[in-house]
Design a protein around this motif. Structure first.
Motif, PDB file in Angstrom:
ATOM      1  N   PRO A   1      43.378  14.266   0.136  1.00 53.70           N
ATOM      2  CA  PRO A   1      42.063  14.294  -0.525  1.00 53.70           C
ATOM      3  C   PRO A   1      41.414  15.668  -0.512  1.00 53.70           C
ATOM      4  O   PRO A   1      40.758  16.062  -1.484  1.00 53.70           O
ATOM      5  N   LEU A   2      41.606  16.423   0.574  1.00 50.67           N
ATOM      6  CA  LEU A   2      41.039  17.767   0.611  1.00 50.67           C
ATOM      7  C   LEU A   2      41.682  18.664  -0.430  1.00 50.67           C
ATOM      8  O   LEU A   2      41.000  19.469  -1.086  1.00 50.67           O
ATOM      9  N   LEU A   3      42.982  18.545  -0.586  1.00 51.46           N
ATOM     10  CA  LEU A   3      43.685  19.341  -1.593  1.00 51.46           C
ATOM     11  C   LEU A   3      43.173  19.017  -2.987  1.00 51.46           C
ATOM     12  O   LEU A   3      42.969  19.909  -3.817  1.00 51.46           O
ATOM     13  N   VAL A   4      42.919  17.747  -3.262  1.00 53.54           N
ATOM     14  CA  VAL A   4      42.416  17.337  -4.574  1.00 53.54           C
ATOM     15  C   VAL A   4      41.013  17.908  -4.820  1.00 53.54           C
ATOM     16  O   VAL A   4      40.723  18.458  -5.891  1.00 53.54           O
ATOM     17  N   VAL A   5      40.150  17.794  -3.809  1.00 49.71           N
ATOM     18  CA  VAL A   5      38.776  18.286  -3.953  1.00 49.71           C
ATOM     19  C   VAL A   5      38.779  19.798  -4.201  1.00 49.71           C
ATOM     20  O   VAL A   5      38.070  20.306  -5.082  1.00 49.71           O
ATOM     21  N   VAL A   6      39.556  20.526  -3.412  1.00 48.34           N
ATOM     22  CA  VAL A   6      39.613  21.986  -3.569  1.00 48.34           C
ATOM     23  C   VAL A   6      40.194  22.364  -4.932  1.00 48.34           C
ATOM     24  O   VAL A   6      39.719  23.295  -5.587  1.00 48.34           O
ATOM     25  N   ALA A   7      41.211  21.644  -5.370  1.00 49.60           N
ATOM     26  CA  ALA A   7      41.818  21.935  -6.672  1.00 49.60           C
ATOM     27  C   ALA A   7      40.813  21.729  -7.804  1.00 49.60           C
ATOM     28  O   ALA A   7      40.726  22.549  -8.729  1.00 49.60           O
ATOM     29  N   VAL A   8      40.044  20.658  -7.752  1.00 53.45           N
ATOM     30  CA  VAL A   8      39.021  20.402  -8.773  1.00 53.45           C
ATOM     31  C   VAL A   8      37.974  21.516  -8.756  1.00 53.45           C
ATOM     32  O   VAL A   8      37.542  22.010  -9.802  1.00 53.45           O
ATOM     33  N   PHE A   9      37.553  21.912  -7.549  1.00 54.49           N
ATOM     34  CA  PHE A   9      36.579  22.992  -7.407  1.00 54.49           C
ATOM     35  C   PHE A   9      37.098  24.287  -8.034  1.00 54.49           C
ATOM     36  O   PHE A   9      36.390  24.965  -8.787  1.00 54.49           O
ATOM     37  N   VAL A  10      38.337  24.646  -7.748  1.00 51.99           N
ATOM     38  CA  VAL A  10      38.925  25.881  -8.281  1.00 51.99           C
ATOM     39  C   VAL A  10      39.018  25.822  -9.801  1.00 51.99           C
ATOM     40  O   VAL A  10      38.642  26.769 -10.499  1.00 51.99           O
ATOM     41  N   VAL A  11      39.506  24.702 -10.330  1.00 49.02           N
ATOM     42  CA  VAL A  11      39.676  24.568 -11.777  1.00 49.02           C
ATOM     43  C   VAL A  11      38.335  24.667 -12.498  1.00 49.02           C
ATOM     44  O   VAL A  11      38.201  25.392 -13.494  1.00 49.02           O
ATOM     45  N   LEU A  12      37.322  23.963 -12.013  1.00 45.88           N
ATOM     46  CA  LEU A  12      36.011  23.994 -12.662  1.00 45.88           C
ATOM     47  C   LEU A  12      35.363  25.378 -12.552  1.00 45.88           C
ATOM     48  O   LEU A  12      34.715  25.845 -13.499  1.00 45.88           O
ATOM     49  N   THR A  13      35.520  26.017 -11.386  1.00 45.29           N
ATOM     50  CA  THR A  13      34.937  27.352 -11.210  1.00 45.29           C
ATOM     51  C   THR A  13      35.539  28.346 -12.194  1.00 45.29           C
ATOM     52  O   THR A  13      34.826  29.138 -12.817  1.00 45.29           O
ATOM     53  N   VAL A  14      36.851  28.307 -12.371  1.00 48.04           N
ATOM     54  CA  VAL A  14      37.510  29.226 -13.302  1.00 48.04           C
ATOM     55  C   VAL A  14      37.199  28.849 -14.745  1.00 48.04           C
ATOM     56  O   VAL A  14      36.966  29.722 -15.590  1.00 48.04           O
ATOM     57  N   ALA A  15      37.148  27.537 -15.036  1.00 51.95           N
ATOM     58  CA  ALA A  15      36.879  27.096 -16.407  1.00 51.95           C
ATOM     59  C   ALA A  15      35.484  27.501 -16.863  1.00 51.95           C
ATOM     60  O   ALA A  15      35.286  27.917 -18.006  1.00 51.95           O
ATOM     61  N   VAL A  16      34.507  27.383 -15.975  1.00 47.62           N
ATOM     62  CA  VAL A  16      33.127  27.705 -16.340  1.00 47.62           C
ATOM     63  C   VAL A  16      32.842  29.193 -16.154  1.00 47.62           C
ATOM     64  O   VAL A  16      32.252  29.845 -17.019  1.00 47.62           O
ATOM     65  N   GLY A  17      33.261  29.741 -15.030  1.00 48.21           N
ATOM     66  CA  GLY A  17      32.949  31.135 -14.731  1.00 48.21           C
ATOM     67  C   GLY A  17      33.921  32.138 -15.316  1.00 48.21           C
ATOM     68  O   GLY A  17      33.625  33.332 -15.370  1.00 48.21           O
ATOM     69  N   ARG A  18      35.105  31.666 -15.746  1.00 49.87           N
ATOM     70  CA  ARG A  18      36.134  32.536 -16.313  1.00 49.87           C
ATOM     71  C   ARG A  18      36.451  33.687 -15.361  1.00 49.87           C
ATOM     72  O   ARG A  18      36.729  33.470 -14.194  1.00 49.87           O
ATOM     73  N   ARG A  19      36.405  34.922 -15.841  1.00 47.47           N
ATOM     74  CA  ARG A  19      36.800  36.035 -14.976  1.00 47.47           C
ATOM     75  C   ARG A  19      35.875  36.166 -13.771  1.00 47.47           C
ATOM     76  O   ARG A  19      36.324  36.492 -12.671  1.00 47.47           O
ATOM     77  N   ARG A  20      34.584  35.936 -13.985  1.00 46.45           N
ATOM     78  CA  ARG A  20      33.645  36.008 -12.868  1.00 46.45           C
ATOM     79  C   ARG A  20      33.962  34.916 -11.843  1.00 46.45           C
ATOM     80  O   ARG A  20      33.873  35.131 -10.638  1.00 46.45           O
ATOM     81  N   GLY A  21      34.286  33.724 -12.345  1.00 40.30           N
ATOM     82  CA  GLY A  21      34.629  32.637 -11.439  1.00 40.30           C
ATOM     83  C   GLY A  21      35.876  32.935 -10.643  1.00 40.30           C
ATOM     84  O   GLY A  21      35.941  32.679  -9.434  1.00 40.30           O
ATOM     85  N   LEU A  22      36.884  33.513 -11.311  1.00 41.78           N
ATOM     86  CA  LEU A  22      38.119  33.877 -10.629  1.00 41.78           C
ATOM     87  C   LEU A  22      37.859  34.964  -9.591  1.00 41.78           C
ATOM     88  O   LEU A  22      38.393  34.919  -8.471  1.00 41.78           O
ATOM     89  N   ALA A  23      37.018  35.934  -9.960  1.00 43.79           N
ATOM     90  CA  ALA A  23      36.677  36.998  -9.016  1.00 43.79           C
ATOM     91  C   ALA A  23      35.919  36.443  -7.820  1.00 43.79           C
ATOM     92  O   ALA A  23      36.124  36.875  -6.673  1.00 43.79           O
ATOM     93  N   ALA A  24      35.032  35.469  -8.072  1.00 40.37           N
ATOM     94  CA  ALA A  24      34.285  34.859  -6.972  1.00 40.37           C
ATOM     95  C   ALA A  24      35.218  34.127  -6.011  1.00 40.37           C
ATOM     96  O   ALA A  24      35.043  34.184  -4.789  1.00 40.37           O
ATOM     97  N   LEU A  25      36.218  33.448  -6.555  1.00 44.02           N
ATOM     98  CA  LEU A  25      37.188  32.763  -5.701  1.00 44.02           C
ATOM     99  C   LEU A  25      37.987  33.760  -4.873  1.00 44.02           C
ATOM    100  O   LEU A  25      38.277  33.519  -3.699  1.00 44.02           O
ATOM    101  N   ALA A  26      38.351  34.884  -5.494  1.00 44.91           N
ATOM    102  CA  ALA A  26      39.062  35.921  -4.752  1.00 44.91           C
ATOM    103  C   ALA A  26      38.189  36.478  -3.633  1.00 44.91           C
ATOM    104  O   ALA A  26      38.654  36.702  -2.505  1.00 44.91           O
TER     105      ALA A  26
END
Length: 418
Positions: free
Chosen positions: A163-188
């Motif tokens: 379940p933790l892997l699923v939650v984190v995966a959803v968080f990463v996907v939505l962050t990149v989808a909405v934030g695009r490059r900024r979202g990816l940079a924020a995750l980094a």
């Protein structure tokens, strides 16, 4: 670091409508940032942990075992433990002793002698009442028997990996989808911060390095990477970074004074006490200080970025002198400060909810509640965070207003500014 006044491909920002700062100013800002980063890196290297203590040798041969629950049952046992005492101080005659039968499917060390075996372990009552049932994945600890005797098993936790892997995966996907490059940079940037805590802050605290130096050096270095990675190399980012550094210095000073004055020892949580037992020497006061600095990172970053952006946008939209820009920025800052202060306080209250429940059960007076170690630590964190925010907002706003005035509207001097 502050050598460019333009954004990096993010059209429509105030940086696009203002000329870069004069070369001398840019060089001075770059020099200041490099000195700050150099000091931070030096602090990290000076406190880099060596010979970190480990509790893994306490139980030689212990293994982590995973399996599926095949059944549960509730038994009653005689009350004997201190934590089982009733509010009036007496031990109950009987207490709940839930048990679970677990079918083992292997161990972390790839030992296979337990595969397919059903073992029975005592489960914490809170876990049992939380809905433990057949089919749930759980983690146990296996202790090998002495002289070839039978192994014993103890409850460790629920297996939450999937379940933790699923939650984190959803968080990463939505962050990149909405934030695009900024979202990816924020995750980094988040990954960089997590690595700093895991590989520097925590091990350094375990090896008794100075908590303030550890927290400050790691925080300043991390924010230097995170801010520029996420928001690009611009004067606005430099203003936010320097404002964040100033806020961290205020946080460190206020935290030291408050923790010393309140005599906070960090022993309000069972996990903290366990750390001292296993290591024998960790100064939990330092853990409180370092934790306060880490907690302040996100708050200060949010506020300083907002203040710098607000001043730049006001300057690009309608111009004005220092007083007008500072006043406009502070109007935004006051609203942001007010919302952030109660957001932080409620967040800490949520973290301290188990302690609040116990306090309510024991019906303690308000004064005793506020001064108790668990609540006092949260109050100190909230107050120190509020102090840092209250001082960081005007400092960052003033710096932003002073620097943006050295930039001119692009239309005022076409082709000027290098």
């Amino acid at each position: 670091m502050g050598a460019h006044g333009h954004g990096h491909g993010h059209g429509g920002t105030a940086d696009d409508t203002l000329e870069p700062l004069p070369r001398r100013t840019r060089r001075a800002l770059t020099a200041v940032v490099l000195v700050v980063l150099a000091v931070a890196v030096a602090g990290v290297l000076a406190t880099w942990p060596h010979d970190v203590p480990s509790a893994s040798t306490t139980y030689v041969g212990a293994q982590t075992v995973r399996g599926d629950v095949t059944g549960t049952r509730m038994l009653t046992c005689r009350g004997e433990l201190a934590e089982e005492r009733l509010p009036d101080g007496t031990l109950p005659e009987t207490v709940e002793c839930p048990q679970a039968t677990v079918r083992v499917d292997g161990t972390e060390q790839d030992a296979t002698q337990d595969v397919g075996q059903d073992v029975t372990v005592t489960v914490p009552a809170a876990v049992f009442h939380g809905g433990l049932s057949a089919g749930d994945r759980v983690v146990l600890t296996r202790y090998p028997g002495e002289a070839g005797g039978a192994a014993t098993y103890a409850w460790e936790d629920v297996d939450r990996r999937v379940p933790l892997l699923v939650v984190v995966a959803v968080f990463v996907v939505l962050t990149v989808a909405v934030g695009r490059r900024r979202g990816l940079a924020a995750l980094a940037g988040l990954a960089v911060g997590g690595a700093a805590i895991a590989f520097h802050v925590v091990p350094a605290l375990l090896t008794q390095e100075n908590a303030v130096v550890v927290g400050l050096s790691s925080a300043v270095a991390v924010m230097g990477v995170v801010l520029y990675l996420t928001h690009g190399f611009s004067t606005r980012t430099t203003v936010a970074y320097l404002g964040t550094v100033a806020g961290l210095l205020v946080t460190a000073g206020a935290a030291v004074l408050a923790v010393d004055a309140s005599h906070l020892t960090g022993l309000s949580e069972e996990s903290a006490y366990t750390v001292t037992v296993l290591t024998g020497a960790v100064d939990l006061r330092g853990v409180v200080l370092a934790g306060t600095l880490v907690a302040a990172l996100g708050l200060l970053n949010d506020v300083t970025i907002t203040q710098a952006a607000a001043v730049w946008e006001v300057r690009a939209a309608r111009g004005g002198g220092f007083r007008e820009l500072f006043a406009a920025g502070m109007r935004v800052g006051r609203d942001h400060l007010a919302s952030t202060v109660y957001t932080v306080t409620f967040a800490y209250a949520g973290a301290a909810m188990p302690s609040l429940l116990l306090i309510e059960l024991y019906e303690q007076p308000l004064g005793q509640v506020v001064s108790s170690a668990a609540i006092a630590e949260e109050l100190v964190r909230s107050a120190v965070g509020g102090i840092a925010l209250a001082l960081t907002v005007p400092l960052t706003t003033a710096l932003a207003a002073a620097l943006v005035l050295r930039s001119r509207p692009a239309s005022a001097a076409p082709g000027s500014g290098t």
